[in-house]
Scaffold this motif. Sequence first.
Motif, PDB file in Angstrom:
ATOM      1  N   LEU A 139       0.912  -1.222  -0.021  1.00  0.00           N
ATOM      2  CA  LEU A 139      -0.328   0.100  -0.054  1.00  0.00           C
ATOM      3  C   LEU A 139       0.536   1.246   0.048  1.00  0.00           C
ATOM      4  O   LEU A 139       0.709   2.012  -0.701  1.00  0.00           O
ATOM      5  CB  LEU A 139      -1.124   0.006   1.643  1.00  0.00           C
ATOM      6  N   ALA A 140       1.660   1.176   1.092  1.00  0.00           N
ATOM      7  CA  ALA A 140       1.885   2.515   0.817  1.00  0.00           C
ATOM      8  C   ALA A 140       3.379   2.639  -0.353  1.00  0.00           C
ATOM      9  O   ALA A 140       3.865   3.800  -0.721  1.00  0.00           O
ATOM     10  CB  ALA A 140       4.023   2.175   2.390  1.00  0.00           C
ATOM     11  N   LEU A 177       2.407   1.691  -3.329  1.00  0.00           N
ATOM     12  CA  LEU A 177       1.572   2.406  -4.261  1.00  0.00           C
ATOM     13  C   LEU A 177       1.679   3.687  -4.052  1.00  0.00           C
ATOM     14  O   LEU A 177       1.442   4.308  -5.417  1.00  0.00           O
ATOM     15  CB  LEU A 177       0.092   1.817  -4.142  1.00  0.00           C
ATOM     16  N   LEU A 178       1.277   4.071  -2.790  1.00  0.00           N
ATOM     17  CA  LEU A 178       1.200   5.517  -2.741  1.00  0.00           C
ATOM     18  C   LEU A 178       2.053   6.597  -3.921  1.00  0.00           C
ATOM     19  O   LEU A 178       2.062   7.348  -3.745  1.00  0.00           O
ATOM     20  CB  LEU A 178       0.660   5.662  -1.558  1.00  0.00           C
ATOM     21  N   ALA A 179       3.096   5.754  -2.625  1.00  0.00           N
ATOM     22  CA  ALA A 179       4.710   7.001  -3.072  1.00  0.00           C
ATOM     23  C   ALA A 179       4.969   6.723  -4.468  1.00  0.00           C
ATOM     24  O   ALA A 179       4.904   7.820  -4.774  1.00  0.00           O
ATOM     25  CB  ALA A 179       5.435   5.975  -2.713  1.00  0.00           C
ATOM     26  N   ALA A 229       4.607   6.351   2.959  1.00  0.00           N
ATOM     27  CA  ALA A 229       4.685   6.721   1.252  1.00  0.00           C
ATOM     28  C   ALA A 229       5.144   8.005   1.111  1.00  0.00           C
ATOM     29  O   ALA A 229       6.069   8.202   0.051  1.00  0.00           O
ATOM     30  CB  ALA A 229       3.464   7.139   0.900  1.00  0.00           C
ATOM     31  N   SER A 250       9.270   8.573  -1.215  1.00  0.00           N
ATOM     32  CA  SER A 250       8.078   9.085  -2.712  1.00  0.00           C
ATOM     33  C   SER A 250       9.401   9.637  -3.491  1.00  0.00           C
ATOM     34  O   SER A 250       9.430   9.852  -5.029  1.00  0.00           O
ATOM     35  CB  SER A 250       6.481   9.863  -2.241  1.00  0.00           C
ATOM     36  N   PRO A 310      -3.274   2.792   8.142  1.00  0.00           N
ATOM     37  CA  PRO A 310      -2.879   3.579   7.201  1.00  0.00           C
ATOM     38  C   PRO A 310      -2.068   4.611   7.592  1.00  0.00           C
ATOM     39  O   PRO A 310      -1.388   5.444   6.980  1.00  0.00           O
ATOM     40  CB  PRO A 310      -4.100   4.388   7.768  1.00  0.00           C
ATOM     41  N   VAL A 336       1.107   3.861   6.904  1.00  0.00           N
ATOM     42  CA  VAL A 336       1.305   3.739   4.655  1.00  0.00           C
ATOM     43  C   VAL A 336       0.979   4.790   4.869  1.00  0.00           C
ATOM     44  O   VAL A 336       2.223   6.069   3.572  1.00  0.00           O
ATOM     45  CB  VAL A 336      -0.001   3.427   4.515  1.00  0.00           C
ATOM     46  N   PHE A 337       1.124   6.129   5.290  1.00  0.00           N
ATOM     47  CA  PHE A 337       0.819   7.682   4.715  1.00  0.00           C
ATOM     48  C   PHE A 337       2.660   8.786   5.138  1.00  0.00           C
ATOM     49  O   PHE A 337       2.682   8.680   4.306  1.00  0.00           O
ATOM     50  CB  PHE A 337       0.377   8.904   5.755  1.00  0.00           C
ATOM     51  N   CYS A 343       2.551   7.059  -6.821  1.00  0.00           N
ATOM     52  CA  CYS A 343       1.429   7.865  -7.765  1.00  0.00           C
ATOM     53  C   CYS A 343       2.271   9.991  -6.747  1.00  0.00           C
ATOM     54  O   CYS A 343       2.174   9.924  -8.026  1.00  0.00           O
ATOM     55  CB  CYS A 343       0.258   7.458  -6.887  1.00  0.00           C
ATOM     56  N   ILE A 344       2.598   9.498  -5.776  1.00  0.00           N
ATOM     57  CA  ILE A 344       3.215  10.564  -5.095  1.00  0.00           C
ATOM     58  C   ILE A 344       4.113  11.289  -6.119  1.00  0.00           C
ATOM     59  O   ILE A 344       3.893  11.288  -6.378  1.00  0.00           O
ATOM     60  CB  ILE A 344       3.675  10.654  -3.826  1.00  0.00           C
TER      61      ILE A 344
END
Length: 587
Positions: free
Chosen positions: A97-98, A100-102, A180, A184, A173, A176-177, A104-105
Amino acid sequence: MALLERTEVAPPPPEPAAKPAAGVVGARRRFLPTGVLLALLAVLVLLPAGLVLLAAFTGRVPRPGNVSFDLTVVNFSIFAEPEVLRAFVNSLLLAVLATLLAVCIGGGLAFLAARSNIPMRRFVYLVGLMPLFLPSYVGALAWSILASPFAGLLNIAQRDLGMSIPINAYSMPGLVFVFAVYYSPYTFLLVHGAMSMMNPDLEEAARVHGASSGRMLRRVSFPLATPAIVGSAILTFTLIFENFPVAQVLGTPGGVDTLPTFIFRLLNATPSRGNESAAIAVVLVSIVVLVTWWQHRVLAKRSYTTVTGKGVRARRVSLGRARLPLFALVVLFFLLSIVLPILALVITAGQTSPYTSSISDFWAPGGLDFTSFTDVLADDVFRSAAQNSIVVSLAAAAIGTLLAFVSAYVTYRTKASGRGLVEAVSMVPLAIPAVVLGMGLLWTWLVMPIPLYGTLALMVVAFLAVQTPQGFRGVASSILAADRDLEDSAVMHGARRTRAIRAITVPLMRTGLLSTFVLLLMLSMRELTVPLFLYTSDTTILSIAIYDSFENGGALREAAAMSVIYTAFMFVLSSLPRLLDRRRARS
């Protein structure tokens, strides 16, 4: 006749010893440089990894005079315990999850900075890089101050405003935040480079055939950047999957266990369960190797060549009405990744009371007192830790750059036998999580008959082992870009090879060597996981001092002050290559 009879025949002279064949002597000479390097790298990297592997399959942890070779697989039965399976699932879910978010950012910021008409593109570029200035565990510590469930500054501010939106950093969460945000930049750097060099012919063809900007980006631009995206995703996944400090700071209070934190807890149990932790470490390494292998499989199926000798520049994509909203999102990311964490650390460093019920308490008379910064600078513990950090980091960076140069030179500039092995062994630490390598280094230097344990020299050795891949890659890119003809010309005109290297090759690579030195210096200053296994009261470094202070809630102000000073120092350190390049350009 008598004379003849008394005459003795002298024995033939002994035959000279056979000389080794010229081919054998040449082979020995060709293997000598790689042999020395491989022996050094084996002690630095392979021996610690080997001891972890041995401990996973034996019943005793390696100790002086107590290295067992009685093999068993009983240690792997620990995976039947529910806690281990839960930690494994948490690690995998968190990393996926982290990542994927990283991606994207980082990918989004890279596109905005490299290919869009967003306002203040240089600022956007800096925003993409800035999380690197704040080590991930310092970011985690800052977010523990901002978003702890009850005493977090954001939650206190919400209560002041009559709001009750739950913000909890001690949760999946929250982890993950934070992961990320601070990982990133790896995606940003790789994708920004790919998009900046991309040949625009295919994009122009898509436009000619009626594709909208959004469709062109989805079907052409981002797919062409697949190697950079996949490569950064694998790197990010690996770093998050093996990360210990962030998971320890934010996961442990919330009951979110991961494999690295579980390994650390097993090692610190009474009695220590080192063999079982080694078994978990072997599985951790296996997953990293498997993911890396999958990356090579994916990228080998297609060609992504877009950079040619044709001098073209990709057209900037118009964002239309989304231009200002996207810039607002960039500013929001800047606030969340840099401004709020540093502000939280500064406020905590000045907080006079450990109990805060309202943000207005800070503005009351005597609510803030920033003498903690001067107290920290005058503190003997901080000075000792800072001095140790500087000494260890400078030594590790200098020796690491030299080792990387010699390794890269032997690999790419000589015909020495086995030079490919030098590169392969240099890259091994990429597949070994820091928590595993730290454990192996501890056992190695307890077993080795060299008294390094408890000295700063062991910290230098540990940093050399961890940062071998980064050093090798940094120097290799420079040595491949430097033309060897000038060096060969100097040798042809009578100069010794070593003199030609010093007088020609090293000056040509000065920028690359300086960048590698600064990179290794920053990595040494940031490193926390490996020193946690090796430090003593006499060898505490700055990252350990900050971590220990945050673990001890009574020293929270001092820890926050140390973190701010530490972050400022890292920012200055990261600016050195650019300042030196500008000075060189002016001279």
